[in-house]
Design an enzyme around this catalytic site. Structure first.
Site, PDB file in Angstrom:
ATOM      1  N   LYS A 190       0.852  -1.190   0.000  1.00  0.00           N
ATOM      2  CA  LYS A 190       0.000   0.000   0.000  1.00  0.00           C
ATOM      3  C   LYS A 190       0.889   1.242   0.000  1.00  0.00           C
ATOM      4  O   LYS A 190       1.573   1.535   0.975  1.00  0.00           O
ATOM      5  CB  LYS A 190      -0.902   0.034   1.228  1.00  0.00           C
ATOM      6  N   GLU A 263      10.054   0.646  10.739  1.00  0.00           N
ATOM      7  CA  GLU A 263      11.052   1.710  10.565  1.00  0.00           C
ATOM      8  C   GLU A 263      10.316   3.018  10.774  1.00  0.00           C
ATOM      9  O   GLU A 263       9.522   3.437   9.925  1.00  0.00           O
ATOM     10  CB  GLU A 263      11.689   1.618   9.177  1.00  0.00           C
ATOM     11  N   CYS A 297      13.117  10.619   7.637  1.00  0.00           N
ATOM     12  CA  CYS A 297      13.088  10.081   8.995  1.00  0.00           C
ATOM     13  C   CYS A 297      14.445  10.171   9.677  1.00  0.00           C
ATOM     14  O   CYS A 297      14.529  10.327  10.901  1.00  0.00           O
ATOM     15  CB  CYS A 297      12.606   8.633   8.975  1.00  0.00           C
ATOM     16  N   GLU A 391       9.903  15.213  16.591  1.00  0.00           N
ATOM     17  CA  GLU A 391      10.180  15.208  15.159  1.00  0.00           C
ATOM     18  C   GLU A 391       9.301  16.235  14.452  1.00  0.00           C
ATOM     19  O   GLU A 391       8.074  16.204  14.577  1.00  0.00           O
ATOM     20  CB  GLU A 391       9.919  13.816  14.592  1.00  0.00           C
TER      21      GLU A 391
END
Length: 770
Positions: A190, A263, A297, A391
């Site tokens: 997906k 991850e 990331c 983040e």
């Protein structure tokens, strides 16, 4: 513009990339995209809109796949998987090779489409993302070819559900699909709802490359489609995305038996020491934080700068920021493109506007209207400030200073994340001292954002678990050929009467290197098969777990050498062998068997085996296509807790202990619940064998009472559930508290799996030469 003016101003002209071929591809598909199942595109619907957020124009309509459509894709993958696996490594290698070749032939189309729906500059798509995606298919074609010989003891998992993010759409597709196909799995992938276009071109390429129907399936949609895939009857979920969603997936898959790799997010430190080449470090930082608009990331979003050079470094950095060009991603002279979506832009703006600490500097460069945000530097922050911890996922760099290398490490590791880190120094001794101390899955020395299919990538802590790329990445898409049977559940014996010993033997817990009474003050009677009372075992509770984990965290076992660990394991074996008769009698009395001596000998052999492995389970120097060495270093996972099997009271205790100690971990062992006295006796062996305090802790009592607290404990890095599926589900349901790994064990003689479970790969990149 006259040539004289160009030389006078040194301004860049525009260099627009032709987008007509990409737009024509969309038009040829009716302006709609949808699921690719069983080797063909299904009829698409205009449920969701895909936009070019640099301009706001609509690129295509997209199908929001329903649960039934996801189920159909999974069924297609399930039907195709046996034949794909039976085809063999050589046949799979040729398909992967064909995919790589066709991707090369359509590289420009892929690059333009990537920049259209993602917003990243065409130079990044063209020169980094697409070539690296192609490299993964070439590399894993080799792994498929070698699997029958190099990985003969492993087989495919089955059907893999894969969910990828919007920041590197095609590259993340390659990271997921290439190793899965190489190992004989089929996939249902997906793509992100904002950036599905290159996945659709890849589906088209699959048909051209002769990928058998059902081997690759792609479903489109939003988060609801991803949730349906997580809930589907797949054998594995591989997810790259935010930590919050990863936590939800870990909870949703608890007890399902699905393999899981995550991850997740990061807040990576970028450390600059006072002897660094400042201009190179500044240029590296531009790549670390403003590459892909900071939507990475592993972006080096926390600048830790030596106090002595901070002012000079910040001034040079600001001057460089002012020269960055922001604009149309398809303009080859642009450095910073568009933010992927207005929602993401709003999140970036909200975080920066809410900050009141430090000094904020926005690059003095024109910012177009629309989904754009200027490169931003915020200095003078405290390590605990919100923007130093959370983040941002945008082109925002936050900064603080340090005075000593030790302080730099402390600040760098002061984060819930552990994905990547960068350090700059001209002192190679300092670099090699600092790199192992950083809690990160990847460390770059005097470089940043180096990636390759041969080198594993992944994080620790709340950045997730598992690796993608290299030999280590194949572990996530395969399993041992020898299946692991469900551990037998043993019912404790009952009885009554007094113990046969003249003098009562008081069994205790073993915590922090010494025997300890249970915090709750309760014990349970342990009976033999004839109803005779053998003794009493303490009943541990959550406070005993707390004390044991605190002892683990304080022990420093991970810093010892493999040679020292081997010596202590040998000493344990020596002392256990000297007590063979006593332990054999205890085992026979508890279990009613006559195999106690055999179990003791097997436990001694296990100790000798892992002592032998302690200084031989090594990393690799990876062959990467650049002037650099990528060192895959094996590091201990950290603090482990193990729910030991009921059936083998001694061997089931010694095996996880030996594997954990061999690889540098500390461990808390929850002993066999029906037969705990072998474990309490073993504490005397530990006391006599120079095992440092806190390295091994032993708890007794009902494992069902201890399992939830182990799963939720923030101080544990992993839990080994070796006593059955029911307790595994209990642990997995709570493991998302800190994204801890949960492992269900391996066959007794599958030493590689035990050693892998005790280690994690840290990849340290060191460029050299020219």
């Amino acid at each position: 513009m006259p040539i004289e003016t160009i030389f006078d101003t040194m301004e860049y002209g525009t260099a627009p990339e032709d987008r007509s071929v990409a737009l024509q591809w969309i038009a040829n598909h009716g302006g709609l995209i949808g699921p690719y199942v069983n080797g063909a595109f299904a009829p698409a619907r205009d449920d969701l809109t895909i936009r070019n957020h640099a301009t706001g124009e609509k690129l295509a309509g997209m199908t929001l796949c329903t649960k039934d459509e996801v189920t159909e894709a999974v069924q297609s993958a399930r039907a195709a998987q046996p034949d794909w696996q039976k085809a063999g490594g050589a046949a799979r290698a040729r398909v992967l090779y064909a995919l790589a070749r066709l991707m090369q032939k359509h590289a420009r189309l892929l690059a333009v489409m990537e920049s259209l729906d993602n917003g990243k500059p065409i130079r990044e798509s063209r020169d980094i993302d697409i070539p690296l995606a192609i490299r993964h298919f070439y590399h894993h074609a080799g792994h498929a070819q070698l699997m029958p010989s190099a990985l003969s003891d492993r087989v495919a998992l089955g059907v893999c559900g894969q969910i990828i993010p919007w920041n590197f759409p095609l590259l993340m597709l390659a990271w997921k699909i290439a190793p899965a196909l190489a190992m004989g799995n089929t996939v249902v992938l997906k793509p992100a709802e904002y950036t599905p276009m290159t996945a659709m071109i890849f589906a088209d390429i699959c048909s051209q490359a002769g990928v058998p129907p059902g081997v690759v399936n792609i479903v489109t949609g939003d988060g609801s489609t991803g949730a349906a895939l997580v809930d589907a009857t797949v054998d594995k979920i591989a997810f790259t995305g935010s930590t919050s969603v990863g936590r939800q997936i870990q909870e949703a898959t608890a007890g399902s038996g699905k393999s899981l790799t995550l991850e997740l997010g990061g807040k990576s430190p970028y450390i600059v020491f006072d002897d660094a080449d400042i201009d190179s470090a500044v240029e590296g930082l531009v790549d670390a934080i403003w590459f892909n608009q900071g939507q990475v990331c592993c972006a080096g979003s926390r600048l830790l700068i030596h106090e002595a050079i901070a002012d000079d470094f910040h001034n040079r950095l600001k001057a460089r920021m002012d020269k960055l060009r922001i604009g149309d991603p398809l303009d080859k002279s642009i450095d910073v493109g568009a933010i992927v979506d207005p929602i993401q832009l709003q999140q970036i703006q909200a975080l920066v506007q809410a900050n009141t600490a430090g000094q904020t500097y926005h690059a003095q460069t024109p910012v177009p209207e629309g989904c754009f945000y200027p490169p931003t530097l915020i200095t003078g922050l405290h390590p605990a400030d919100t923007l130093m911890q959370e983040e941002i996922f945008g082109p925002v760099l936050v900064s603080t200073t340090f005075r000593t290398p030790a302080e730099a490490v402390e600040i760098a590791n002061n984060s819930k994340y552990g994905l990547a880190a960068t350090l700059w120094t001209e002192n190679i001794n300092l670099a090699l001292e600092i790199a192992p101390k950083l809690v990160a899955g990847v460390v770059w020395v005097n470089a940043t954002n180096l990636f390759d299919a041969a080198a594993g990538f992944g994080g620790t802590r709340e950045s997730g678990f598992g690796r993608e790329g290299g030999w280590e990445g194949l572990q996530a898409y395969s399993k041992p050929r020898q299946p692991l049977p469900e551990p037998a559940q043993v019912t404790p014996f009952t009885g009554q009467g007094a113990a046969a010993d003249d003098i009562d033997r008081t069994a205790k817990l073993f915590i922090g290197g010494k025997q300890a009474r249970p915090d709750g003050g309760y014990s349970q009677a342990i009976f033999g098969p004839k109803g005779q009372l053998l003794g009493h075992a303490p009943i541990a509770n959550r406070k005993d777990i707390r004390n044991a984990v605190q002892a683990q965290l304080a022990c420093g076992w991970g810093k010892t050498t493999g040679h020292l660990r081997a010596q202590i394991l040998y000493y344990l074996a020596e002392n256990l062998a000297a007590q063979t008769n006593r332990f054999a009698e205890r085992l026979d009395a508890m279990t009613g068997s006559t195999t106690g001596a055999e179990e003791v000998r097997a436990a001694v052999d296990v100790l000798f085996t892992y002592a032998a492995w302690a200084d031989k389970f090594e990393g690799r120097a990876k062959s990467v296509p650049m002037r650099a060495v990528a060192l895959a270093m094996r590091e201990p996972v950290g603090t482990i807790a193990a729910l030991c099997s009921d059936q083998h009271p001694l061997l089931g205790l010694v095996t996880p202990m030996a594997a954990a100690l061999c690889t540098g971990n500390s461990i808390t062992l929850c002993a066999s619940a029906p037969f705990p006295l072998a474990a309490t006796d073993f504490s005397h062996i530990l006391e006599a064998s120079d095992v440092p305090a806190g390295v091994v802790n032993i708890l007794t009592g009902p494992q069902a009472d201890l399992a939830p607290h182990l799963g939720a404990h923030m101080g544990l890095d992993t839990v080994w559930c070796l006593s059955g599926a029911e307790l595994t589900q209990e642990v997995q349901a709570r493991a998302s508290s800190n994204i801890k790994r949960v492992w269900q064990g391996a066959a007794q003689d599958d030493h590689d799996s035990w050693l892998d479970a005790g280690t994690e790969i840290k990849t340290i990149w060191i460029p050299y030469g020219e």
